[in-house]
Enzyme design. Structure first.
Site, short mmCIF file in Angstrom:
data_model
loop_
_atom_site.label_atom_id
_atom_site.label_comp_id
_atom_site.label_asym_id
_atom_site.label_seq_id
_atom_site.Cartn_x
_atom_site.Cartn_y
_atom_site.Cartn_z
N ASP A 87 0.82 -1.21 0.00
CA ASP A 87 0.00 0.00 0.00
C ASP A 87 0.85 1.25 0.00
O ASP A 87 1.51 1.58 0.99
CB ASP A 87 -0.93 0.00 1.22
CG ASP A 87 -1.87 1.20 1.21
OD1 ASP A 87 -2.25 1.65 0.11
OD2 ASP A 87 -2.21 1.69 2.29
N ASP A 285 -2.45 5.27 -5.43
CA ASP A 285 -2.66 4.40 -4.27
C ASP A 285 -2.78 2.94 -4.70
O ASP A 285 -3.82 2.51 -5.19
CB ASP A 285 -3.92 4.85 -3.53
CG ASP A 285 -4.15 4.09 -2.23
OD1 ASP A 285 -3.29 3.28 -1.86
OD2 ASP A 285 -5.19 4.30 -1.59
#
Length: 485
Positions: A87, A285
Site C-alpha cells: 500500500d 494508491d
C-alpha cells in the site's frame, strides 16, 4: 510462484538522507527487489472502502489478485510468515497478533495473511501502545507498536518498527510504504515520525535514497514487482517524466499529483473531456483496487461506453466481451500521457450477466464523490511509477507489459533525480487536495455520488447460480437488481 517470476519482480529503492538522485549503473546496484502477487477480491468497491542485498536495490515480487497486490515477508526470530497488502497510500507496516480478537475466532480469519506472536520471537521489543489505524468504513486495528527483524526480498532489516493489531476488524495485514508523516502515531497522537520501511532501508544501508519503483504488469499476470532504490528500464516504454508531488494541507504526506486531462478513444472517435474538475488532485494508491475520478468525468466516460451503473453500491458494469476492443482511456499529467486499455478495466464479476445473456464485468473506473480522486490498480497496472519520497517527485511512463527484460539502475545521491528521467517543463501545481490520513482504498463519498445510471442496472441478472464464496456478494447484488428491491 515467486521463484517463477523473480525476473519480473525487481523494485529499486535507494535512500540517502533526503538528497536528490543520480544515475548509477554497476554490476551490483544498491537496490532491494520484492515480488508482489495477485489475489482475488470479490467486491473491490467494498474492499476499497475497508482498506482505503548489499545489492543496493531491494526487489520483491507482488501477487496480483486482480484487485489487490500482496507480498510475502517474514517477521521475528525465528521468522513468522506474513502475506501483506502492498500500500502506497499508508505508511505503517502492521499485522494481526496471533491471539487477536479476529485471529482467535472460529473462522480461521488469519490463515491466509498470517499473524505474529510476539512471545515466539526472541528479537521482539515493545515500543508503545499508540497503534490505532482506521479506514473509511470504520474498520481497522488497535494495538501496540513494536520492533523486530524483518526479512524482505532477500534482505534483512533489524529493529524495524511496526504495528501489532490485538483488536482488529481486518484480516489483511498491510505493508505501508508512504510518507512517514502519514504514520499512525503522527496523525493520531502528534508524535515524531519513525523510520518506516523505505526510510529504514536507507538508514541501514540497503539502498541509497528513499525512493522505489512499482511495476504491477497487466491484469492477466500473476505477479509484478517493486524495486526499492532503483528503476528497471526494461519495464517501461519511452522515457520517464518527472512531476512534483503536491502538498496536502501544507505538507508532503501522500502521493498526490495533478491530473490535467482525460481522453476517450475508440475505433470510431476520439474525445477529450472538458470539466471544471480539471486539473484535479489525484492520489496514487496501490491499496485501492479501482480508480476513482471526479463525477463529471466519470459521467462522460459512462455515457460514451454505455456503462450500467448501480448507485447504491457505486459499481459500473460493462459486457466482458468488450475486452480486446480498441478502446482506451488516456490520462494526462501536464505532459506525460498514460494510456489504459479497456482490457485492464474489466474485472471478473463471476456469473453476473446482462439480461441478454452477456457476461457482465465490473468497470474499473467509479465516481469519487466528494473525496480526492484516486488512481488505483486499474490505472497503476498501465503505468511504471517511481515514488521519489526523498525529492517529493513522481516519475512516470507507460508500462511495458509482460517484459522479461531487466536493466536495473541504482538511484543514488545527486541533483538529477531518477535515473534516465526528465523533468516536465512547467507542470501544473494549482490543485488542492484534502488528506485522509492512513487508509487503503476508496473515497468515503463514492457510494453517495450523483452520477446517474447511464444504462439501467436492472439490465443485469444473476445468471447461473454458483456457490463459490468469491462470487457470493456480487450474485446477491444481481438478485437484488432482478427482484427490484
Amino acid at each position: 510462484m515467486r521463484h517463477i517470476f523473480s525476473l519480473l519482480s525487481i523494485v529499486c529503492l535507494m535512500v540517502k538522507h533526503g538528497a536528490c538522485l543520480t544515475l548509477h549503473q554497476r554490476d551490483v546496484p544498491a537496490v532491494v527487489s520484492l515480488d508482489i502477487k495477485r489475489s482475488i477480491v470479490s467486491d473491490p468497491v467494498v474492499r476499497d472502502r475497508v482498506r482505503r542485498k548489499r545489492d543496493k536495490t531491494i526487489g520483491q515480487t507482488l501477487d496480483n489478485a486482480e484487485t489487490l497486490y500482496f507480498c510475502n515477508v517474514t517477521l521475528g526470530t525465528p521468522g513468522q510468515a506474513l502475506r501483506l497488502v502492498l500500500d502506497t497510500g499508508s505508511s505503517d507496516l502492521w499485522c494481526n497478533a496471533a491471539n487477536s480478537t479476529l485471529c482467535s475466532d472460529s473462522n480461521d480469519s488469519c490463515n491466509i495473511s498470517g499473524s505474529y506472536d510476539p512471545s515466539s520471537s526472541s528479537t521482539y521489543a515493545y515500543v508503545s501502545s499508540d497503534f490505532n489505524i482506521s479506514y473509511a468504513d470504520g474498520t481497522g486495528a488497535v494495538g501496540d507498536y513494536a520492533t523486530d527483524i524483518l526479512h524482505i526480498g532477500g534482505s534483512t532489516l533489524r529493529n524495524l518498527q511496526f504495528g501489532i493489531g490485538y483488536s482488529s476488524t481486518s484480516s489483511e495485514g498491510v505493508l505501508g510504504i508512504g510518507y512517514p508523516s502519514n504514520e499512525v502515531q503522527v496523525g493520531q497522537y502528534g508524535k515524531d515520525t519513525y523510520p518506516n520501511l523505505p526510510r529504514a532501508m536507507v538508514d541501514q544501508g540497503l539502498i541509497n535514497s528513499n525512493a522505489y519503483s512499482l511495476w504491477l504488469n497487466d491484469l492477466e499476470s500473476n505477479t509484478g514487482s517493486i524495486l526499492f532504490g532503483g528503476v528497471n528500464t526494461g519495464k517501461y516504454l519511452g522515457e520517464l517524466q518527472t512531476l512534483p508531488i503536491q502538498k496536502v494541507n501544507g505538507r508532503y504526506s501522500e502521493f498526490v499529483i495533478a491530473l490535467t486531462g482525460v481522453a476517450f478513444d475508440s475505433e470510431s472517435h476520439h474525445k477529450t473531456y472538458s470539466s471544471d474538475a480539471l486539473p484535479a488532485a489525484v492520489l496514487l494508491d496501490s491499496g485501492s483496487s479501482l480508480t476513482y475520478l471526479p463525477d463529471s468525468i466519470v459521467e462522460n466516460i459512462y455515457r460514451d461506453l454505455n456503462v450500467a451503473y448501480e448507485p447504491s453500491s457505486g459499481v459500473g458494469y460493462l459486457p466482458c466481451k468488450l475486452a480486446g476492443n480498441n478502446i482506451n482511456i488516456t490520462y494526462t499529467f501536464s505532459s506525460p500521457n498514460i494510456t489504459v486499455m479497456i482490457d485492464e478495466l474489466l474485472l471478473d464479476a463471476g456469473d453476473l450477466r446482462f439480461r441478454d445473456g452477456a457476461r457482465a464485468c465490473i468497470f474499473g473506473i467509479v465516481p469519487a464523490g466528494d473525496s480526492t480522486a484516486v488512481l488505483g490498480d486499474t490505472f497503476l497496472r498501465s503505468a511504471y511509477v517511481v515514488y521519489d519520497i526523498a525529492n517529493n517527485e513522481i516519475s512516470i511512463a507507460n508500462t511495458n507489459f509482460n517484459s522479461t527484460e531487466d536493466n536495473i539502475l541504482e538511484i543514488g545521491v545527486g541533483p538529477d533525480s531518477v535515473p534516465s528521467a526528465t523533468q516536465v517543463s512547467h507542470p501544473v501545481t494549482s490543485v488542492v487536495a484534502d488528506g485522509s490520513g492512513a487508509r487503503i482504498g476508496a473515497p468515503t463519498g463514492a457510494s453517495s455520488t450523483t452520477v446517474p445510471s447511464i444504462s439501467s442496472a436492472g439490465a443485469l441478472s444473476a445468471g447461473v447460480a454458483r456457490a463459490d464464496k468469491q462470487y457470493l456478494a456480487i450474485a446477491l447484488i444481481a438478485v437484488w437488481f432482478v427482484l427490484g428491491l
